[in-house]
Design a protein around this motif. Structure first.
Motif, PDB file in Angstrom:
ATOM      1  N   LEU A 156       0.979  -1.428  -0.409  1.00  0.00           N
ATOM      2  CA  LEU A 156       0.005   0.226   0.111  1.00  0.00           C
ATOM      3  C   LEU A 156       0.646   1.503  -0.307  1.00  0.00           C
ATOM      4  O   LEU A 156       0.350   1.711  -0.716  1.00  0.00           O
ATOM      5  N   SER A 157       2.039   1.333   0.559  1.00  0.00           N
ATOM      6  CA  SER A 157       3.127   2.786   0.661  1.00  0.00           C
ATOM      7  C   SER A 157       3.743   2.760  -0.492  1.00  0.00           C
ATOM      8  O   SER A 157       4.077   3.103  -0.704  1.00  0.00           O
ATOM      9  N   ARG A 158       3.918   1.608  -1.788  1.00  0.00           N
ATOM     10  CA  ARG A 158       4.421   1.420  -2.786  1.00  0.00           C
ATOM     11  C   ARG A 158       3.717   2.105  -3.697  1.00  0.00           C
ATOM     12  O   ARG A 158       4.170   2.969  -4.659  1.00  0.00           O
ATOM     13  N   SER A 163       2.206   4.420  -9.347  1.00  0.00           N
ATOM     14  CA  SER A 163       1.289   4.601 -10.092  1.00  0.00           C
ATOM     15  C   SER A 163       1.645   6.138 -10.721  1.00  0.00           C
ATOM     16  O   SER A 163       1.689   6.533 -11.316  1.00  0.00           O
ATOM     17  N   LEU A 164       2.354   7.011  -9.564  1.00  0.00           N
ATOM     18  CA  LEU A 164       2.757   8.061  -9.792  1.00  0.00           C
ATOM     19  C   LEU A 164       4.368   7.874 -11.219  1.00  0.00           C
ATOM     20  O   LEU A 164       4.459   8.919 -11.889  1.00  0.00           O
ATOM     21  N   ARG A 173       6.114  10.029 -22.849  1.00  0.00           N
ATOM     22  CA  ARG A 173       5.341   8.826 -23.650  1.00  0.00           C
ATOM     23  C   ARG A 173       4.523   9.805 -24.967  1.00  0.00           C
ATOM     24  O   ARG A 173       4.245   9.355 -26.532  1.00  0.00           O
ATOM     25  N   GLY A 174       3.740  10.824 -23.646  1.00  0.00           N
ATOM     26  CA  GLY A 174       2.582  11.050 -24.702  1.00  0.00           C
ATOM     27  C   GLY A 174       1.387  11.226 -24.036  1.00  0.00           C
ATOM     28  O   GLY A 174       0.817  11.613 -25.088  1.00  0.00           O
ATOM     29  N   ASP A 175       1.227  10.073 -24.070  1.00  0.00           N
ATOM     30  CA  ASP A 175       0.014   9.387 -23.357  1.00  0.00           C
ATOM     31  C   ASP A 175      -0.083   9.973 -22.645  1.00  0.00           C
ATOM     32  O   ASP A 175      -0.136   9.597 -21.585  1.00  0.00           O
ATOM     33  N   PHE A 176      -1.528  10.897 -22.933  1.00  0.00           N
ATOM     34  CA  PHE A 176      -1.992  11.943 -21.736  1.00  0.00           C
ATOM     35  C   PHE A 176      -2.957  10.902 -20.478  1.00  0.00           C
ATOM     36  O   PHE A 176      -3.547  11.347 -19.960  1.00  0.00           O
ATOM     37  N   ASP A 177      -3.775  10.768 -21.817  1.00  0.00           N
ATOM     38  CA  ASP A 177      -5.195   9.874 -21.314  1.00  0.00           C
ATOM     39  C   ASP A 177      -4.857   8.722 -20.266  1.00  0.00           C
ATOM     40  O   ASP A 177      -5.117   9.076 -18.931  1.00  0.00           O
ATOM     41  N   LYS A 178      -3.997   7.841 -20.477  1.00  0.00           N
ATOM     42  CA  LYS A 178      -3.012   7.011 -19.707  1.00  0.00           C
ATOM     43  C   LYS A 178      -2.689   7.740 -18.261  1.00  0.00           C
ATOM     44  O   LYS A 178      -2.472   7.379 -16.913  1.00  0.00           O
ATOM     45  N   ALA A 179      -1.523   8.316 -18.700  1.00  0.00           N
ATOM     46  CA  ALA A 179      -1.173   9.521 -17.688  1.00  0.00           C
ATOM     47  C   ALA A 179      -1.855  10.183 -16.461  1.00  0.00           C
ATOM     48  O   ALA A 179      -2.108   9.689 -15.665  1.00  0.00           O
ATOM     49  N   LEU A 180      -2.985  11.304 -17.403  1.00  0.00           N
ATOM     50  CA  LEU A 180      -4.593  10.973 -16.495  1.00  0.00           C
ATOM     51  C   LEU A 180      -4.493  10.472 -15.145  1.00  0.00           C
ATOM     52  O   LEU A 180      -5.417  10.805 -14.350  1.00  0.00           O
ATOM     53  N   GLU A 181      -4.999   9.263 -16.163  1.00  0.00           N
ATOM     54  CA  GLU A 181      -5.725   8.284 -15.394  1.00  0.00           C
ATOM     55  C   GLU A 181      -5.037   7.088 -13.588  1.00  0.00           C
ATOM     56  O   GLU A 181      -4.977   7.970 -12.640  1.00  0.00           O
ATOM     57  N   TYR A 182      -3.701   7.834 -14.137  1.00  0.00           N
ATOM     58  CA  TYR A 182      -2.749   6.976 -13.013  1.00  0.00           C
ATOM     59  C   TYR A 182      -1.999   8.163 -12.268  1.00  0.00           C
ATOM     60  O   TYR A 182      -1.827   8.096 -11.360  1.00  0.00           O
ATOM     61  N   TYR A 183      -2.418   9.185 -12.818  1.00  0.00           N
ATOM     62  CA  TYR A 183      -2.170  10.670 -11.486  1.00  0.00           C
ATOM     63  C   TYR A 183      -3.291  10.828 -10.428  1.00  0.00           C
ATOM     64  O   TYR A 183      -3.271  10.893  -9.370  1.00  0.00           O
TER      65      TYR A 183
END
Length: 438
Positions: A156-158, A163-164, A173-183
């Motif tokens: 849980l701590s990791r 995700s970050l 990579r410029g995949d901003f949709d996936k980046a927004l999901e993990y952010y």
């Protein structure tokens, strides 16, 4: 302690004799624990058994050293009379005397297994008690629970870090949709999501600008992207590059939209014969140095259409001017003929009236011919052909009407006068009709 079955010395903490297998009954000693005590100093060293041996010889003089036997049992053994299971001396295996452990520099007697503190190396195996088993089980369970809890805590701590990390990789990579999901996932699990919130807002603003571009709202997209470009601090990042590319696309789309709008407006001006406004719009488009080759070709094509329209309009204006002048000329001649016809009424005789009426008809008929000749230059081929067919029909009607009028006269002079009068009035009406067509 001795085995009651075979008489051999037994070790402590054993339930069975290791020599004969008989069950060992011990009194005062627990089978799971053994009490060891240390011999006092006066008992250390070898034990003198001479007094015991003398007493035994006095009690059994025939046995000598205890070697005499009776019924196969050693009579010198004090237990021989009471325990018939003791084997004969010859049947017993030789007893090995354990080596004496002595401390260097001392004459201390060896430690026994019956009394004193045992040597750790000489202690026999002892079965753990039930209490110890339960304690061991509890310890093992606690260790396992601690390991599981530690693993869960570590995971849980990791996870926010993972995700970050994934978000940053997709960002690079410029995949901003996936980046927004993990952010978003990292923000929900982070203790301080302030910096993550700022990045999430940048990505959402970029997506909003992208929606503007997709929907053709280029003005809104350009404004949003210019603001976003000022907020992205790293010019080497993938997001900065993507914003710059999307801004170029939006500006191009905006320019294309504005060009199409201006060109459509210029075409509308041309269709409405608003040549000056059309020319001004085309001049504005020509001054735009961002136009593509195709756009400039469209502007040049529309300008050619404008030039042709202006020339045609000029010719038409000149024609209309000529028509207006010619119409004025024909109108003036009609007025003159009308003034001449007023004199017919002042004729004193029928012959004079006939002569004046015949002359008026000839003048109107000549004017009608001139007007048809002029119309042939003004009207197009279809219009003139249709008018010619109508003229032929009109001539027949005029002649038939004149003949009918002459047939009703009483004499020849009256008949001629009636015929000329009908043709003169009929021709006059036709001239007025042609005048309206000019």
């Amino acid at each position: 302690m001795l085995c009651k079955n075979c008489g051999k010395e037994l070790p402590i903490a054993g339930k069975f004799c290791p020599y004969c297998g008989a069950t060992v009954e011990q009194e005062g000693v627990n089978d799971e624990t053994a009490v060891f005590t240390t011999l006092p100093d006066e008992l250390n060293g070898p034990i003198d058994l001479s007094a015991f041996d003398a007493a035994m010889k006095d009690a059994h003089p025939a046995s000598g050293d205890g070697a005499a036997t009776q019924d196969g049992v050693t009579t010198g053994d004090p237990l021989a009379a009471t325990d018939p299971h003791i084997p004969a001396p010859g049947d017993l295996p030789p007893v090995e005397t354990p080596p004496v452990r002595r401390t260097a520099g001392t004459n201390a007697a060896p430690r026994t297994t019956y009394f004193g503190t045992p040597d750790p190396d000489d202690r026999p195996y002892r079965k753990p008690s039930k209490g110890k088993k339960a304690a061991v089980i509890v310890v093992v369970v606690l260790i396992i629970a601690a390991l599981i809890g530690g693993g869960v805590w570590f995971f849980l701590s990791r996870q926010p870090d993972e995700s970050l990390t994934l978000a940053e990789q997709y960002m690079a990579r410029g995949d901003f949709d996936k980046a927004l999901e993990y952010y978003t996932a990292a923000r929900d699990e982070a203790s301080d999501p302030t910096s993550i919130d700022a990045t999430i807002q940048l990505l959402r603003d970029y997506q909003a600008a992208q929606d503007y571009v997709d929907n053709g709202q280029y003005t809104e997209a350009v404004a949003a992207l210019k603001q976003l470009q000022n907020r992205v601090t790293d010019p080497n990042s993938a997001l900065y590059t993507a914003v710059a590319d999307l801004l170029t696309q939006a500006q191009t789309g905006q320019a294309d939209t504005e060009f199409s709008s201006d060109l459509s407006r210029a075409q509308e001006y041309l269709s409405n014969s608003q040549y000056d406004q059309c020319a001004a719009m085309l001049d504005t488009l020509d001054a735009d140095d961002t136009l593509t080759e195709d756009q400039r070709s469209q502007v040049d094509s529309l300008r050619e259409q404008l030039t042709q329209a202006q020339e045609s309009a000029q010719r038409q204006e000149e024609t209309q001017q000529q028509q207006s002048e010619q119409k004025a000329t024909f109108s003036s001649r009609i007025d003159q003929l009308e003034q001449n016809d007023l004199q017919i009424a002042s004729a004193s005789t029928a012959e004079d009236e006939l002569a004046m009426t015949a002359s008026s008809f000839e003048q109107w008929d000549m004017l009608l011919s001139e007007m048809y000749d002029y119309l042939s230059t003004v009207l197009n081929a279809d219009q003139y052909e249709a008018e010619q067919a109508s003229f032929q029909q009109w001539v027949k009607e005029r002649d038939d009407g004149a003949a009918n009028a002459a047939s009703e006269a009483s004499d020849d002079t009256a008949a001629q006068l009636a015929s000329y009068s009908f043709r003169q009035s009929y021709t006059k009406a036709r001239c007025y009709k042609l005048l309206d067509m000019m």
